[in-house]
Design a protein around this motif. Sequence first.
Motif, PDB file in Angstrom:
ATOM      1  N   UNK A 115     -49.302-126.486  67.055  1.00 41.76           N
ATOM      2  CA  UNK A 115     -48.364-126.707  65.961  1.00 41.76           C
ATOM      3  C   UNK A 115     -49.031-127.565  64.895  1.00 41.76           C
ATOM      4  N   UNK A 116     -48.543-127.486  63.650  1.00 38.62           N
ATOM      5  CA  UNK A 116     -49.134-128.307  62.587  1.00 38.62           C
ATOM      6  C   UNK A 116     -49.012-129.789  62.904  1.00 38.62           C
ATOM      7  N   UNK A 117     -49.961-130.596  62.453  1.00 39.47           N
ATOM      8  CA  UNK A 117     -49.890-132.038  62.724  1.00 39.47           C
ATOM      9  C   UNK A 117     -48.623-132.641  62.153  1.00 39.47           C
ATOM     10  N   UNK A 118     -48.014-133.530  62.938  1.00 38.28           N
ATOM     11  CA  UNK A 118     -46.828-134.242  62.494  1.00 38.28           C
ATOM     12  C   UNK A 118     -47.178-135.664  62.132  1.00 38.28           C
ATOM     13  N   UNK A 119     -46.247-136.601  62.366  1.00 37.74           N
ATOM     14  CA  UNK A 119     -46.546-138.012  62.075  1.00 37.74           C
ATOM     15  C   UNK A 119     -47.769-138.490  62.833  1.00 37.74           C
ATOM     16  N   UNK A 120     -48.535-139.347  62.197  1.00 33.93           N
ATOM     17  CA  UNK A 120     -49.752-139.925  62.774  1.00 33.93           C
ATOM     18  C   UNK A 120     -50.781-138.845  63.120  1.00 33.93           C
ATOM     19  N   UNK A 121     -50.666-137.669  62.479  1.00 30.74           N
ATOM     20  CA  UNK A 121     -51.626-136.581  62.595  1.00 30.74           C
ATOM     21  C   UNK A 121     -51.710-136.026  64.015  1.00 30.74           C
ATOM     22  N   UNK A 122     -50.633-136.169  64.809  1.00 33.26           N
ATOM     23  CA  UNK A 122     -50.612-135.601  66.153  1.00 33.26           C
ATOM     24  C   UNK A 122     -50.022-134.196  66.123  1.00 33.26           C
ATOM     25  N   UNK A 123     -50.674-133.297  66.811  1.00 37.99           N
ATOM     26  CA  UNK A 123     -50.161-131.943  66.967  1.00 37.99           C
ATOM     27  C   UNK A 123     -49.978-131.627  68.427  1.00 37.99           C
ATOM     28  N   UNK A 124     -49.414-130.473  68.730  1.00 36.18           N
ATOM     29  CA  UNK A 124     -49.181-130.133  70.116  1.00 36.18           C
ATOM     30  C   UNK A 124     -48.980-128.654  70.314  1.00 36.18           C
ATOM     31  N   UNK A 125     -48.895-128.248  71.575  1.00 30.96           N
ATOM     32  CA  UNK A 125     -48.641-126.862  71.939  1.00 30.96           C
ATOM     33  C   UNK A 125     -47.825-126.863  73.226  1.00 30.96           C
ATOM     34  N   UNK A 126     -46.853-125.942  73.366  1.00 28.51           N
ATOM     35  CA  UNK A 126     -46.003-125.922  74.557  1.00 28.51           C
ATOM     36  C   UNK A 126     -46.501-124.947  75.619  1.00 28.51           C
ATOM     37  N   UNK A 127     -46.069-125.176  76.867  1.00 31.92           N
ATOM     38  CA  UNK A 127     -46.288-124.196  77.932  1.00 31.92           C
ATOM     39  C   UNK A 127     -44.978-123.964  78.669  1.00 31.92           C
ATOM     40  N   UNK A 128     -44.866-122.824  79.333  1.00 33.39           N
ATOM     41  CA  UNK A 128     -43.683-122.487  80.124  1.00 33.39           C
ATOM     42  C   UNK A 128     -44.130-121.588  81.275  1.00 33.39           C
ATOM     43  N   UNK A 129     -44.044-122.110  82.497  1.00 38.53           N
ATOM     44  CA  UNK A 129     -44.513-121.392  83.675  1.00 38.53           C
ATOM     45  C   UNK A 129     -43.325-121.060  84.572  1.00 38.53           C
ATOM     46  N   UNK A 130     -42.988-119.769  84.777  1.00 39.67           N
ATOM     47  CA  UNK A 130     -41.850-119.421  85.632  1.00 39.67           C
ATOM     48  C   UNK A 130     -42.093-119.849  87.082  1.00 39.67           C
ATOM     49  N   UNK A 131     -41.050-120.401  87.710  1.00 37.53           N
ATOM     50  CA  UNK A 131     -41.101-120.807  89.112  1.00 37.53           C
ATOM     51  C   UNK A 131     -40.094-119.962  89.882  1.00 37.53           C
ATOM     52  N   UNK A 132     -40.513-119.227  90.912  1.00 32.66           N
ATOM     53  CA  UNK A 132     -39.564-118.383  91.656  1.00 32.66           C
ATOM     54  C   UNK A 132     -38.533-119.219  92.406  1.00 32.66           C
ATOM     55  N   UNK A 133     -37.335-118.686  92.527  1.00 34.48           N
ATOM     56  CA  UNK A 133     -36.266-119.383  93.236  1.00 34.48           C
ATOM     57  C   UNK A 133     -36.321-119.006  94.723  1.00 34.48           C
ATOM     58  N   UNK A 134     -37.347-119.494  95.391  1.00 33.98           N
ATOM     59  CA  UNK A 134     -37.568-119.188  96.802  1.00 33.98           C
ATOM     60  C   UNK A 134     -37.623-120.481  97.605  1.00 33.98           C
ATOM     61  N   UNK A 135     -36.985-120.529  98.782  1.00 35.30           N
ATOM     62  CA  UNK A 135     -37.092-121.735  99.619  1.00 35.30           C
ATOM     63  C   UNK A 135     -38.536-122.103  99.939  1.00 35.30           C
ATOM     64  N   UNK A 136     -39.401-121.092 100.051  1.00 38.48           N
ATOM     65  CA  UNK A 136     -40.799-121.375 100.384  1.00 38.48           C
ATOM     66  C   UNK A 136     -41.531-122.096  99.263  1.00 38.48           C
ATOM     67  N   UNK A 137     -40.950-122.079  98.055  1.00 39.04           N
ATOM     68  CA  UNK A 137     -41.599-122.765  96.936  1.00 39.04           C
ATOM     69  C   UNK A 137     -41.361-124.268  96.974  1.00 39.04           C
ATOM     70  N   UNK A 138     -40.335-124.703  97.700  1.00 41.75           N
ATOM     71  CA  UNK A 138     -40.029-126.121  97.754  1.00 41.75           C
ATOM     72  C   UNK A 138     -41.194-126.905  98.360  1.00 41.75           C
ATOM     73  N   UNK A 139     -41.544-127.988  97.673  1.00 41.42           N
ATOM     74  CA  UNK A 139     -42.593-128.865  98.167  1.00 41.42           C
ATOM     75  C   UNK A 139     -43.994-128.479  97.761  1.00 41.42           C
ATOM     76  N   UNK A 140     -44.155-127.308  97.112  1.00 39.02           N
ATOM     77  CA  UNK A 140     -45.496-126.915  96.673  1.00 39.02           C
ATOM     78  C   UNK A 140     -45.980-127.825  95.545  1.00 39.02           C
ATOM     79  N   UNK A 141     -47.270-128.062  95.527  1.00 32.79           N
ATOM     80  CA  UNK A 141     -47.898-128.790  94.425  1.00 32.79           C
ATOM     81  C   UNK A 141     -48.513-127.797  93.459  1.00 32.79           C
ATOM     82  N   UNK A 142     -48.185-127.930  92.181  1.00 28.32           N
ATOM     83  CA  UNK A 142     -48.784-127.116  91.127  1.00 28.32           C
ATOM     84  C   UNK A 142     -49.575-128.042  90.209  1.00 28.32           C
TER      85      UNK A 142
END
Length: 401
Positions: A350-377
């Motif tokens: 994204x374009x720089x904002x205050x103090x010349x800081x910019x950023x970018x977003x991420x979005x990672x889908x997580x399955x709704x499975x009991x086996x996913x509980x407790x996993x480290x990503x």
Amino acid sequence: TWELANGVWTQRVTAHAPPARSQHAMCYEPGRGVTVFGGIDSNGSPMNDVWFFDGVDWQTTYYSSAPTARAGATFVRTPYVCYLVGGWSPVQGMLGDVWQLTSIGWQLRSSTGLPPRRDAAGGRLWYDPPFAPAHWVPLLHGGTDGGASSLSDTWIFDNGWIPFPNAGGPARSEHTIVFDDPSDSLLLVGGRESSSSVPSTATTWRFDGIDWRELPTATRPPATIGAAVAMDPLRQRVVLAAGATDAQGSQLQPGQWEFEPAILSEHFGASCSYWPRTATLYGSICRRGEPWQGRVTVNNIFNLSWSLFVFGFSNTSWNGVPLPMSLGALGIPNCELLVEPLVTQVAAMEPPGPFLHGGAPFSLPIPNLPSAYGLDIYAQALVGQSTNVLVLSQGLRAQVW
């Protein structure tokens, strides 16, 4: 009276003590100490007396205006106030009123809105309503209305009862709820699904302000009803003690159980770059059935144009190659890949904002499975311009809930 300190139970011998009772309500308020209200005496009669424990002795106070004698009421507390909710009276039956004990006595806060119930459980919730400042409110879940089945509804009290229609959660009565400081959420343990069934619900549920999710823990306490639960603030552990393991309440579980604190996210490694700058990677709580979202921020005075996010299940090896791995071959000396890149995402800066800081977003889908509980990503961000990687963030670990 028993006290738990440093993991050890000690019976406290006091000059005075409340009469023997069960199915009473108990709560702690700063400045007042522990408050015990009502319950059933040794003859099976409900009471409405109030006792206070200051850490040394018990004392009682008579109030001319007080809740009716009742059993199975619930004290629900915010960090500063205890609210007495519901219960059962032999005169009025099931109750749904709300009382607050102030410096001048009991005050009726509400007599409508909540379906009458007993044997519910509650905790506190950080509530952020529209057009009003966020604040702590009492939360109540479950109980029984006297029928064969337990209730599964969730309510908050904020100048009146407000239901959480999509909170989900299990049907429970005679269960426990406690605020878990490390995860900043409520934990529900034990109880039973119907008024006549054995306590076959040795499950743990978590409420994070949106909905309830079962935590499929590998180890769990015995199925119990009427247990006691509290947060040990010094050791940051939820402690579960006593409770009955049969429908009649005659078989008691010995000892205690503790819920180990879960670190939901943490940074590791260090950010590095070709030029002196730092990229920071942030992420939300990683919940099953929802995208894990976050962003990278960096001083963008040189108009960095893209970010590559890498995700994996390890920060120690990638296809047999040990991690961290040097990226000097990419022209970034003294920089390292911290995460196995099993999944990648590219996002425009994204374009720089205050103090010349910019950023970018991420979005990672997580399955709704009991086996996913407790996993480290594990995640890391590589930020660049044109075809050159110029900045790397530190690593970020998230545990799936």
